[in-house]
Design a protein around this motif. Structure first.
Motif, short mmCIF file in Angstrom:
data_model
loop_
_atom_site.label_atom_id
_atom_site.label_comp_id
_atom_site.label_asym_id
_atom_site.label_seq_id
_atom_site.Cartn_x
_atom_site.Cartn_y
_atom_site.Cartn_z
N VAL A 292 -4.77 -2.00 9.33
CA VAL A 292 -4.76 -0.60 8.94
C VAL A 292 -3.90 -0.46 7.68
O VAL A 292 -2.73 -0.86 7.68
N HIS A 293 -4.47 0.08 6.62
CA HIS A 293 -3.74 0.28 5.37
C HIS A 293 -3.90 1.73 4.92
O HIS A 293 -4.69 2.49 5.50
N ASP A 294 -3.16 2.11 3.90
CA ASP A 294 -3.18 3.51 3.46
C ASP A 294 -4.12 3.74 2.28
O ASP A 294 -4.10 4.81 1.67
N GLY A 295 -4.93 2.73 1.94
CA GLY A 295 -5.80 2.85 0.79
C GLY A 295 -5.12 2.48 -0.51
O GLY A 295 -5.74 2.51 -1.58
N ALA A 296 -3.85 2.14 -0.43
CA ALA A 296 -3.09 1.77 -1.63
C ALA A 296 -2.26 0.54 -1.35
O ALA A 296 -2.80 -0.56 -1.21
N ASP A 297 -0.93 0.70 -1.21
CA ASP A 297 -0.04 -0.46 -1.15
C ASP A 297 0.79 -0.56 0.11
O ASP A 297 1.84 -1.21 0.13
N PHE B 122 -11.55 -6.38 11.33
CA PHE B 122 -11.89 -5.18 10.58
C PHE B 122 -10.70 -4.75 9.71
O PHE B 122 -9.57 -5.18 9.93
N ALA B 123 -11.00 -3.86 8.77
CA ALA B 123 -9.98 -3.12 8.04
C ALA B 123 -10.31 -1.64 8.17
O ALA B 123 -11.48 -1.27 8.32
N ALA B 124 -9.30 -0.80 8.14
CA ALA B 124 -9.50 0.64 8.24
C ALA B 124 -8.36 1.35 7.53
O ALA B 124 -7.29 0.77 7.30
N VAL B 125 -8.58 2.61 7.19
CA VAL B 125 -7.59 3.39 6.46
C VAL B 125 -6.92 4.37 7.41
O VAL B 125 -7.59 5.06 8.21
N GLY B 126 -5.58 4.43 7.35
CA GLY B 126 -4.81 5.38 8.14
C GLY B 126 -3.84 6.13 7.25
O GLY B 126 -3.59 5.75 6.10
N ASP B 127 -3.25 7.19 7.80
CA ASP B 127 -2.34 8.04 7.04
C ASP B 127 -0.89 7.75 7.46
O ASP B 127 -0.51 8.00 8.61
N PRO B 128 -0.06 7.25 6.54
CA PRO B 128 1.34 6.98 6.90
C PRO B 128 2.13 8.21 7.32
O PRO B 128 3.19 8.09 7.95
N ALA B 129 1.63 9.40 6.98
CA ALA B 129 2.33 10.62 7.36
C ALA B 129 2.11 10.97 8.83
O ALA B 129 2.86 11.78 9.38
N GLN B 130 1.10 10.37 9.46
CA GLN B 130 0.83 10.67 10.86
C GLN B 130 1.89 10.01 11.74
O GLN B 130 2.23 8.84 11.55
#
Length: 296
Positions: free
Chosen positions: A162-167, A232-240
């Motif tokens: 799980v990544h944030d779409g960036a770094d 798999f890879a997926a995008v999550g929100d670090p603010a959650q």
């Protein structure tokens, strides 16, 4: 940001000819025993090692013919290769996770041997009627007296970066792991759900994060005892907010790409005395391949 695996995961690099046609020919299995090689594996999954090589013994030094506990792994350089469970072994003993760097052949050899022997250890009786079963197809199936056939069981599981779409990437630690050891989130697929739904459910249950942009990366057998890891890879929100609702995860953190690169440079979980804040899994795990691919 999407990415692909930089390499085929180590345990997925099949090098042995599985020779299915030989499994189906009992006479070929018997005659091939004369020049066959045998891998002996103890109940803890350990094998004999000389220097850095796994020891394959002449089959005739083990038995006169393949017994009911022997499993046919395939053909290597025109010779049959088998594995058997050995109650005790002498010498230097290591398993797949303690061998360190292994070549593709050794990884394929041990992964297949583990999976088959582990299944036979638990498959002596038919799951439907409880009757005893016997080995068939060189160890690749078992038969009841009535002729019903069962094949080795595989438990599918997802493993997801799980990544944030960036770094930043989300890594987690189970309760049983030392404080600096982190890895990807993973879990078994339940009946009636797709792989993608399993990704969503497991990540929500384990850390409370909702993910999107799920995409497949690759797969790898994980014979401890009989899993297939689907990456798999997926995008999550670090603010959650992170919520550990199912009790499996002790802690999880969002790490930067630079932190992950430093951990990869430090080695793996075996470097536990390094004093680093973060240590990542070793080379035999698909988790390592996925993490390296994202970091690069």
């Amino acid at each position: 940001m999407s990415f692909r695996l930089k390499d085929v995961p180590l345990l997925s690099r099949s090098t042995i000819d599985r020779a299915e046609h030989v499994r189906l020919d009992p006479e070929a299995l018997r005659t091939g025993w004369a020049k066959a090689k045998v891998l002996r594996v103890d109940p803890r999954g350990r094998v004999r090692v000389e220097e850095t090589a796994v020891v394959l013994e002449p089959a005739l030094s083990v038995a006169e013919a393949p017994g009911p506990g022997a499993v046919f792994l395939g053909v290597v350089e025109d010779a049959h290769v088998w594995a058997v469970r050995a109650p005790e072994l002498d010498g230097v003993l290591k398993d797949l996770r303690t061998l360190g760097a292994v070549d593709d052949f050794t990884a394929d050899l041990l992964a297949t041997a583990y999976a088959l022997l582990n299944w036979h250890d638990r498959a002596g009786f038919h799951g439907g009627d409880g009757t005893a079963t016997t080995v068939s197809r060189g160890g690749w199936s078992r038969l009841t007296a009535a002729g019903d056939e069962e094949f080795p069981r595989i438990d599918p599981a997802i493993i997801c970066l799980v990544h944030d779409g960036a770094d930043r990437v989300l890594l987690a630690r189970q309760h049983a792991w030392p404080a600096t050891m982190f890895s990807l989130l993973a879990g078994f697929v339940e009946v009636g759900e797709s792989l993608e739904h399993c990704v969503e459910r497991e990540i929500r249950e384990e850390v409370g994060v909702d993910v999107s942009d799920i995409h497949y990366l690759g797969s790898q057998p994980w014979p401890f005892p009989r899993s297939l890891m689907v990456g798999f890879a997926a995008v999550g929100d670090p603010a959650q907010e992170l919520v550990f609702s199912d009790g499996e995860i002790a802690e999880a953190h969002w790490f930067t790409r630079d932190e992950v690169r430093a951990a990869l440079h430090a080695g793996d979980w075996s470097a536990r005395e390094s004093g680093a804040r973060l240590l990542v899994p070793g080379s035999i795990s698909i988790a390592r391949t996925i993490i390296e691919s994202w970091a690069q």
